[in-house]
Design a protein around this motif. Structure first.
Motif: not given
Length: 76
Positions: A48-76
Motif C-alpha cells: 500500500p505504501r509503494s502504491l501511494l508513493r506512485q500515485l503521489e508522484a503521478k499526481a505531481q507530474d500531472e500537476g494535480v496538486a496545483d489544480r486542487l489548490v487553485e480550485a480550493a482558492r476559487g471556491s473560497a
C-alpha cells in the motif's frame, strides 16, 4: 488467502467496538479497490505504501496538486 483480523481494542462500549470494526473493514475495502484499479492501470502493486508513493508522484507530474489548490482558492 488474505484474512482480516482485529486485535483487542481499548474501546469499552459495544458501539465504539462496532464503529472501530466498521472503520477497519471500510479501510480494507478501499485499499483493495485501489489495488484493483492500479493493477488494471498497469501499475505494479508491492505494498500500500509503494502504491501511494506512485500515485503521489503521478499526481505531481500531472500537476494535480496545483489544480486542487487553485480550485480550493476559487471556491473560497
Amino acid at each position: 488467502p488474505v484474512h482480516l483480523a482485529l486485535r483487542p481494542q481499548r474501546h469499552w462500549t459495544d458501539q465504539k467496538l462496532q464503529v472501530h470494526a466498521f472503520c477497519c473493514v471500510m479501510a480494507f475495502l478501499l485499499l483493495k479497490l485501489l489495488e484493483r484499479q492500479a493493477r488494471r492501470a498497469g501499475l505494479p502493486v508491492r505494498s500500500p505504501r509503494s502504491l501511494l508513493r506512485q500515485l503521489e508522484a503521478k499526481a505531481q507530474d500531472e500537476g494535480v496538486a496545483d489544480r486542487l489548490v487553485e480550485a480550493a482558492r476559487g471556491s473560497a
